[in-house]
Scaffold this motif. Structure first.
Motif, short mmCIF file in Angstrom:
data_model
loop_
_atom_site.label_atom_id
_atom_site.label_comp_id
_atom_site.label_asym_id
_atom_site.label_seq_id
_atom_site.Cartn_x
_atom_site.Cartn_y
_atom_site.Cartn_z
N GLY A 161 0.78 -1.23 0.00
CA GLY A 161 0.00 0.00 0.00
C GLY A 161 0.81 1.28 0.00
O GLY A 161 0.25 2.36 0.22
N THR A 162 2.12 1.21 -0.25
CA THR A 162 2.96 2.41 -0.29
C THR A 162 2.78 3.12 -1.62
O THR A 162 2.77 2.49 -2.69
N SER A 163 2.63 4.42 -1.57
CA SER A 163 2.47 5.20 -2.80
C SER A 163 3.80 5.31 -3.53
O SER A 163 4.87 5.36 -2.91
N PHE A 164 3.75 5.35 -4.85
CA PHE A 164 4.96 5.44 -5.68
C PHE A 164 4.64 6.20 -6.95
O PHE A 164 3.47 6.42 -7.30
N GLN A 165 5.71 6.61 -7.63
CA GLN A 165 5.60 7.30 -8.91
C GLN A 165 6.26 6.47 -9.99
O GLN A 165 6.83 5.40 -9.73
N GLU A 166 6.18 6.96 -11.21
CA GLU A 166 6.73 6.20 -12.34
C GLU A 166 8.25 6.09 -12.26
O GLU A 166 8.83 5.08 -12.66
N ASP A 167 8.90 7.11 -11.70
CA ASP A 167 10.36 7.07 -11.59
C ASP A 167 10.84 6.08 -10.53
O ASP A 167 12.02 5.72 -10.51
N ASP A 168 9.95 5.66 -9.64
CA ASP A 168 10.32 4.71 -8.59
C ASP A 168 10.31 3.26 -9.05
O ASP A 168 10.73 2.38 -8.30
N VAL A 169 9.84 3.00 -10.26
CA VAL A 169 9.79 1.63 -10.79
C VAL A 169 11.12 1.32 -11.47
O VAL A 169 11.54 2.02 -12.39
N ILE A 170 11.81 0.26 -11.01
CA ILE A 170 13.12 -0.12 -11.54
C ILE A 170 13.01 -1.54 -12.10
O ILE A 170 12.54 -2.46 -11.42
N VAL A 171 13.46 -1.70 -13.35
CA VAL A 171 13.39 -3.00 -14.04
C VAL A 171 14.55 -3.87 -13.57
O VAL A 171 15.70 -3.41 -13.52
N LEU A 172 14.27 -5.11 -13.24
CA LEU A 172 15.30 -6.05 -12.82
C LEU A 172 15.94 -6.71 -14.04
O LEU A 172 15.23 -7.24 -14.91
N ASN A 173 17.29 -6.68 -14.10
CA ASN A 173 18.06 -7.31 -15.18
C ASN A 173 17.50 -6.92 -16.56
O ASN A 173 17.20 -7.77 -17.41
N GLY A 174 17.38 -5.59 -16.76
CA GLY A 174 16.83 -5.10 -18.02
C GLY A 174 17.86 -5.08 -19.14
O GLY A 174 19.03 -5.48 -18.98
N THR A 175 17.44 -4.61 -20.30
CA THR A 175 18.31 -4.52 -21.47
C THR A 175 19.25 -3.32 -21.33
O THR A 175 19.21 -2.57 -20.34
N LYS A 176 20.10 -3.13 -22.35
CA LYS A 176 21.04 -2.01 -22.32
C LYS A 176 20.30 -0.68 -22.32
O LYS A 176 20.74 0.28 -21.66
N GLU A 177 19.20 -0.60 -23.06
CA GLU A 177 18.42 0.63 -23.08
C GLU A 177 17.81 0.92 -21.71
O GLU A 177 17.82 2.07 -21.23
N ASP A 178 17.31 -0.13 -21.05
CA ASP A 178 16.75 0.05 -19.71
C ASP A 178 17.82 0.50 -18.72
O ASP A 178 17.59 1.37 -17.87
N VAL A 179 19.01 -0.08 -18.82
CA VAL A 179 20.10 0.28 -17.91
C VAL A 179 20.52 1.73 -18.13
O VAL A 179 20.82 2.46 -17.17
#
Length: 308
Positions: A161-179
């Motif tokens: 139930g913790t509030s978050f924003q779009e910048d708080d979402v981090i992709v796990l083991n993403g691609t080079k573009e994600d990194v």
């Protein structure tokens, strides 16, 4: 051109062509990313943490790395962006009820299913084995699949139930573009934190300077309030009391004459008072009985060592 036995070699056996690019096994790569620590290359075991670039680590490995950085250069480069324990977030993972682990494979006669993962998404139920994209929230550390966050759009965590924003979402083991995107966000976040710290320090210094100035200006007034300042003038001890803008002066003398002066009396006035008796008035030199003519008064001689 023949070899032993009359064999004739072909062209591809004599002329060496360019080396073939070795392809990395995708299954092995996924296992290395999702089942092993990026820093220590050991199996992931709780507590599991993740950095701001989406890489998975064992927490004890991060602590050892921060305490002693004299390890392998390759591993140091992999965690060079981690400066303190605050740069990693402990993950809140959901166990997979169908995962049995290595309990039934003690003899090595059982097939090890790579697709079976230890953790799953608590919303959709997808296994966290690298086949599906997973994310975690930087505020609380809860882990979800990207499909769950995309299908159920909300600004509150599904688990805690913790509030978050779009910048708080981090992709796990993403691609080079994600990194690259996560690295840019990390640098911006750290720059903001530095500016906030500088502003707080400047405000703290300003407050200390102003408080010191106020104390310095208040000290003289406080020192004068409730205290007496003494001024000695013409054989008299004059005490001045400062209290809130008013000055109270009292006259006092250090000898018996000072007590008479404090009572507002003088030699002449005491002898001329009518309420006093004649015996009391005769004590003073201003009385008529004390007045003598020059003939009646005797000459005073001061005896010194040279007189005899």
């Amino acid at each position: 051109m023949g070899c032993d036995g009359g064999t004739i070699p072909k062209r591809h056996e004599l002329v060496k062509g360019p080396r073939k690019i070795e392809k990395v096994d995708k299954n092995a790569e996924l296992v290395a990313q999702w089942y092993y620590c990026t820093l220590s290359q050991e199996k992931l075991s709780r507590p599991i943490v993740a950095c701001e670039l989406g890489r998975l680590y064992n927490k004890d490995a991060i602590i050892e790395f921060l305490l002693d950085k004299s390890s392998d250069k390759v591993l140091v480069e992999a965690a060079s962006h981690i400066k303190s324990i605050k740069n990693v977030i402990e993950l809140n993972l959901t166990d997979n009820p169908a995962w049995t682990g290595d309990k039934g494979n003690t003899k090595g006669d059982k097939y090890d299913d790579i697709q079976s993962a230890r953790f799953i998404c608590p919303v959709v139920g997808l296994e966290m084995n690298g086949r599906h994209r997973f994310c975690f929230l930087r505020n609380c550390g809860c882990v979800f699949s990207e499909r769950a966050l995309r299908e159920i759009k909300t600004e509150v965590c599904h688990k805690c139930g913790t509030s978050f924003q779009e910048d708080d979402v981090i992709v796990l083991n993403g691609t080079k573009e994600d990194v690259a995107v996560l690295k840019k966000r990390m640098e911006e976040r750290r720059m903001k934190s530095k500016l906030v710290k500088k502003s707080k320090k400047s405000k703290a210094t300003e407050t200390t300077v102003t408080s010191d100035a106020v104390e310095a200006s208040a000290k003289p007034s406080q020192a004068n309030d409730g205290k007496d300042a003494t001024v000695i003038k013409s054989g008299e001890k004059r005490s001045i009391t400062f209290c809130k803008g008013t000055v109270n002066e009292s006259m006092s003398s250090s000898s018996g004459n000072d007590n008479r002066n404090a009572a507002g009396t003088s030699k002449r006035s005491a002898a001329s008072r009518e309420e006093k008796s004649e015996a009391y008035k005769s004590i003073f030199t201003s009385h008529s009985s004390a007045k003598r003519s020059k003939e009646e008064s005797s000459n005073w001689i001061t005896h010194t060592a040279y007189y005899f």
